[in-house]
Motif scaffolding. Sequence first.
Motif, PDB file in Angstrom:
ATOM      1  N   THR A   1       0.864  -1.050  -0.035  1.00  0.00           N
ATOM      2  CA  THR A   1      -0.005   0.083   0.047  1.00  0.00           C
ATOM      3  C   THR A   1       0.935   1.374   0.026  1.00  0.00           C
ATOM      4  O   THR A   1       2.165   1.204   0.225  1.00  0.00           O
ATOM      5  CB  THR A   1      -0.940   0.022   1.174  1.00  0.00           C
ATOM      6  OG1 THR A   1       0.054   0.204   2.373  1.00  0.00           O
ATOM      7  CG2 THR A   1      -1.633  -1.228   1.265  1.00  0.00           C
TER       8      THR A   1
ATOM      9  N   LEU B   1      -1.380  -7.694   7.158  1.00  0.00           N
ATOM     10  CA  LEU B   1      -2.648  -7.400   6.281  1.00  0.00           C
ATOM     11  C   LEU B   1      -3.595  -6.567   7.518  1.00  0.00           C
ATOM     12  O   LEU B   1      -4.215  -5.750   6.809  1.00  0.00           O
ATOM     13  CB  LEU B   1      -3.035  -8.653   6.060  1.00  0.00           C
ATOM     14  CG  LEU B   1      -2.110  -9.572   5.261  1.00  0.00           C
ATOM     15  CD1 LEU B   1      -2.847 -10.721   4.867  1.00  0.00           C
ATOM     16  CD2 LEU B   1      -2.213  -8.617   3.719  1.00  0.00           C
TER      17      LEU B   1
ATOM     18  N   GLY C   1      -3.200  -2.975   7.200  1.00  0.00           N
ATOM     19  CA  GLY C   1      -3.342  -2.379   6.338  1.00  0.00           C
ATOM     20  C   GLY C   1      -2.000  -2.083   5.335  1.00  0.00           C
ATOM     21  O   GLY C   1      -2.070  -1.113   4.478  1.00  0.00           O
TER      22      GLY C   1
ATOM     23  N   TRP D   1      -0.697  -4.119   2.966  1.00  0.00           N
ATOM     24  CA  TRP D   1      -0.579  -4.877   1.876  1.00  0.00           C
ATOM     25  C   TRP D   1      -1.934  -4.975   1.136  1.00  0.00           C
ATOM     26  O   TRP D   1      -3.083  -5.048   1.883  1.00  0.00           O
ATOM     27  CB  TRP D   1      -0.149  -6.258   1.966  1.00  0.00           C
ATOM     28  CG  TRP D   1       1.371  -6.375   2.402  1.00  0.00           C
ATOM     29  CD1 TRP D   1       1.804  -6.474   3.652  1.00  0.00           C
ATOM     30  CD2 TRP D   1       2.456  -6.113   1.793  1.00  0.00           C
ATOM     31  NE1 TRP D   1       2.935  -6.427   3.913  1.00  0.00           N
ATOM     32  CE2 TRP D   1       3.561  -6.225   2.481  1.00  0.00           C
ATOM     33  CE3 TRP D   1       2.754  -5.919   0.499  1.00  0.00           C
ATOM     34  CZ2 TRP D   1       4.884  -6.475   2.294  1.00  0.00           C
ATOM     35  CZ3 TRP D   1       4.139  -5.896  -0.056  1.00  0.00           C
ATOM     36  CH2 TRP D   1       5.233  -6.033   0.932  1.00  0.00           C
ATOM     37  N   TYR D   2      -2.026  -4.858  -0.141  1.00  0.00           N
ATOM     38  CA  TYR D   2      -3.208  -5.417  -0.802  1.00  0.00           C
ATOM     39  C   TYR D   2      -2.959  -6.897  -1.281  1.00  0.00           C
ATOM     40  O   TYR D   2      -1.864  -7.115  -1.598  1.00  0.00           O
ATOM     41  CB  TYR D   2      -3.603  -4.537  -2.000  1.00  0.00           C
ATOM     42  CG  TYR D   2      -3.815  -3.165  -1.872  1.00  0.00           C
ATOM     43  CD1 TYR D   2      -4.701  -2.613  -0.775  1.00  0.00           C
ATOM     44  CD2 TYR D   2      -2.818  -2.416  -2.377  1.00  0.00           C
ATOM     45  CE1 TYR D   2      -4.961  -1.363  -0.661  1.00  0.00           C
ATOM     46  CE2 TYR D   2      -2.992  -0.953  -2.118  1.00  0.00           C
ATOM     47  CZ  TYR D   2      -4.000  -0.408  -1.436  1.00  0.00           C
ATOM     48  OH  TYR D   2      -4.117   0.758  -1.125  1.00  0.00           O
TER      49      TYR D   2
ATOM     50  N   VAL E   1      -4.005  -9.612  -4.045  1.00  0.00           N
ATOM     51  CA  VAL E   1      -4.842  -9.838  -5.203  1.00  0.00           C
ATOM     52  C   VAL E   1      -4.009 -11.200  -5.882  1.00  0.00           C
ATOM     53  O   VAL E   1      -3.268 -11.591  -5.629  1.00  0.00           O
ATOM     54  CB  VAL E   1      -4.625  -8.705  -6.058  1.00  0.00           C
ATOM     55  CG1 VAL E   1      -5.053  -7.335  -5.441  1.00  0.00           C
ATOM     56  CG2 VAL E   1      -2.891  -8.504  -6.576  1.00  0.00           C
TER      57      VAL E   1
ATOM     58  N   LEU F   1      -2.279  -3.191  -9.908  1.00  0.00           N
ATOM     59  CA  LEU F   1      -3.444  -2.390  -9.239  1.00  0.00           C
ATOM     60  C   LEU F   1      -4.309  -2.165 -10.520  1.00  0.00           C
ATOM     61  O   LEU F   1      -5.614  -2.159 -10.033  1.00  0.00           O
ATOM     62  CB  LEU F   1      -2.728  -1.117  -8.483  1.00  0.00           C
ATOM     63  CG  LEU F   1      -2.127  -1.524  -7.166  1.00  0.00           C
ATOM     64  CD1 LEU F   1      -1.338  -0.296  -6.584  1.00  0.00           C
ATOM     65  CD2 LEU F   1      -2.974  -2.117  -6.137  1.00  0.00           C
TER      66      LEU F   1
ATOM     67  N   GLN G   1      -7.316  -4.423 -11.126  1.00  0.00           N
ATOM     68  CA  GLN G   1      -8.255  -5.010 -10.450  1.00  0.00           C
ATOM     69  C   GLN G   1      -9.523  -4.060 -10.667  1.00  0.00           C
ATOM     70  O   GLN G   1      -9.584  -2.881 -11.184  1.00  0.00           O
ATOM     71  CB  GLN G   1      -7.703  -4.417  -8.895  1.00  0.00           C
ATOM     72  CG  GLN G   1      -6.436  -4.868  -8.616  1.00  0.00           C
ATOM     73  CD  GLN G   1      -6.219  -6.477  -8.750  1.00  0.00           C
ATOM     74  OE1 GLN G   1      -7.175  -7.027  -8.246  1.00  0.00           O
ATOM     75  NE2 GLN G   1      -5.272  -6.859  -9.607  1.00  0.00           N
TER      76      GLN G   1
ATOM     77  N   ASN H   1     -11.915  -3.115  -8.921  1.00  0.00           N
ATOM     78  CA  ASN H   1     -12.467  -2.408  -7.606  1.00  0.00           C
ATOM     79  C   ASN H   1     -11.984  -1.328  -7.510  1.00  0.00           C
ATOM     80  O   ASN H   1     -10.966  -0.558  -8.314  1.00  0.00           O
ATOM     81  CB  ASN H   1     -12.559  -3.315  -6.449  1.00  0.00           C
ATOM     82  CG  ASN H   1     -11.120  -3.852  -6.073  1.00  0.00           C
ATOM     83  OD1 ASN H   1     -10.085  -3.266  -6.449  1.00  0.00           O
ATOM     84  ND2 ASN H   1     -10.976  -5.098  -5.650  1.00  0.00           N
TER      85      ASN H   1
ATOM     86  N   LEU I   1      -9.211  -0.431  -5.968  1.00  0.00           N
ATOM     87  CA  LEU I   1      -7.775  -0.598  -5.908  1.00  0.00           C
ATOM     88  C   LEU I   1      -7.161   0.037  -7.167  1.00  0.00           C
ATOM     89  O   LEU I   1      -6.144   0.343  -7.429  1.00  0.00           O
ATOM     90  CB  LEU I   1      -7.267  -2.160  -5.882  1.00  0.00           C
ATOM     91  CG  LEU I   1      -7.412  -2.562  -4.385  1.00  0.00           C
ATOM     92  CD1 LEU I   1      -6.660  -4.119  -4.439  1.00  0.00           C
ATOM     93  CD2 LEU I   1      -6.650  -1.934  -3.198  1.00  0.00           C
TER      94      LEU I   1
ATOM     95  N   VAL J   1      -5.774   3.271  -6.839  1.00  0.00           N
ATOM     96  CA  VAL J   1      -4.605   3.330  -6.083  1.00  0.00           C
ATOM     97  C   VAL J   1      -3.209   3.464  -7.163  1.00  0.00           C
ATOM     98  O   VAL J   1      -2.353   4.191  -6.772  1.00  0.00           O
ATOM     99  CB  VAL J   1      -4.494   2.129  -4.857  1.00  0.00           C
ATOM    100  CG1 VAL J   1      -3.048   2.510  -4.370  1.00  0.00           C
ATOM    101  CG2 VAL J   1      -5.606   2.358  -3.973  1.00  0.00           C
TER     102      VAL J   1
END
Length: 196
Positions: free
Chosen positions: A17, A148, A151, A153-154, A156, A176, A179, A181, A183, A186
């Motif tokens: 992130t 995790l 917050g 890391w994402y 996927v 990113l 994705q 959504n 994300l 980002v």
Amino acid sequence: MVMTEVSSLTGRLLVATPSLADPNFDRAVVLLLDHDEEGTLGVVLNRPTPVGVGDVLEPWARLAGVPQVVFQGGPVSLDSALGLAVVPGEAPGGEGAPAEPLGWRRVHGAIGLVDLEAPPELLAAELGSLRIFAGYAGWGPGQLEDELVEGAWYVVESEPGDISSPAPEGLWRSVLRRQRNELAMVATYPDDPSLN
């Protein structure tokens, strides 16, 4: 404290992130090679070094993908090498499914670990792409889960092309961007938010 069952994230990507402060993982994309109650191991996919594969593992150089350099897989054991390769074809399971080639062990889907002690000729006809990593990223039991929750890391899905991206410096944004959504937004996060 009782450890609850860990849902395996093997084969998935950790995408740092923008708020992750550890310089080892700034904008990192990590492919998880092993994740269970004993800990987690992965490699950073987007840290090419200036060292050519031919400079350290000459027999494997002709099988290495572009760029033909060693990647820094993480801050742990930088003196050790790890090979990852895609072997096209379906995972074994049904009748007629191809056997895994000698010198290659499936990690997830078409992605697997290469035995760098094996003769490259054993795998030359089978490999779709090969990438060499110096070092790896590791987390002790529960450590990744804590990160995790914080917050950092994402998580996927990976795609076989992630390990052989010809433009690894852009992998953070491209993973990113694909994705479906929030994300995807980002990916537009500036490198230095103070300049915005």
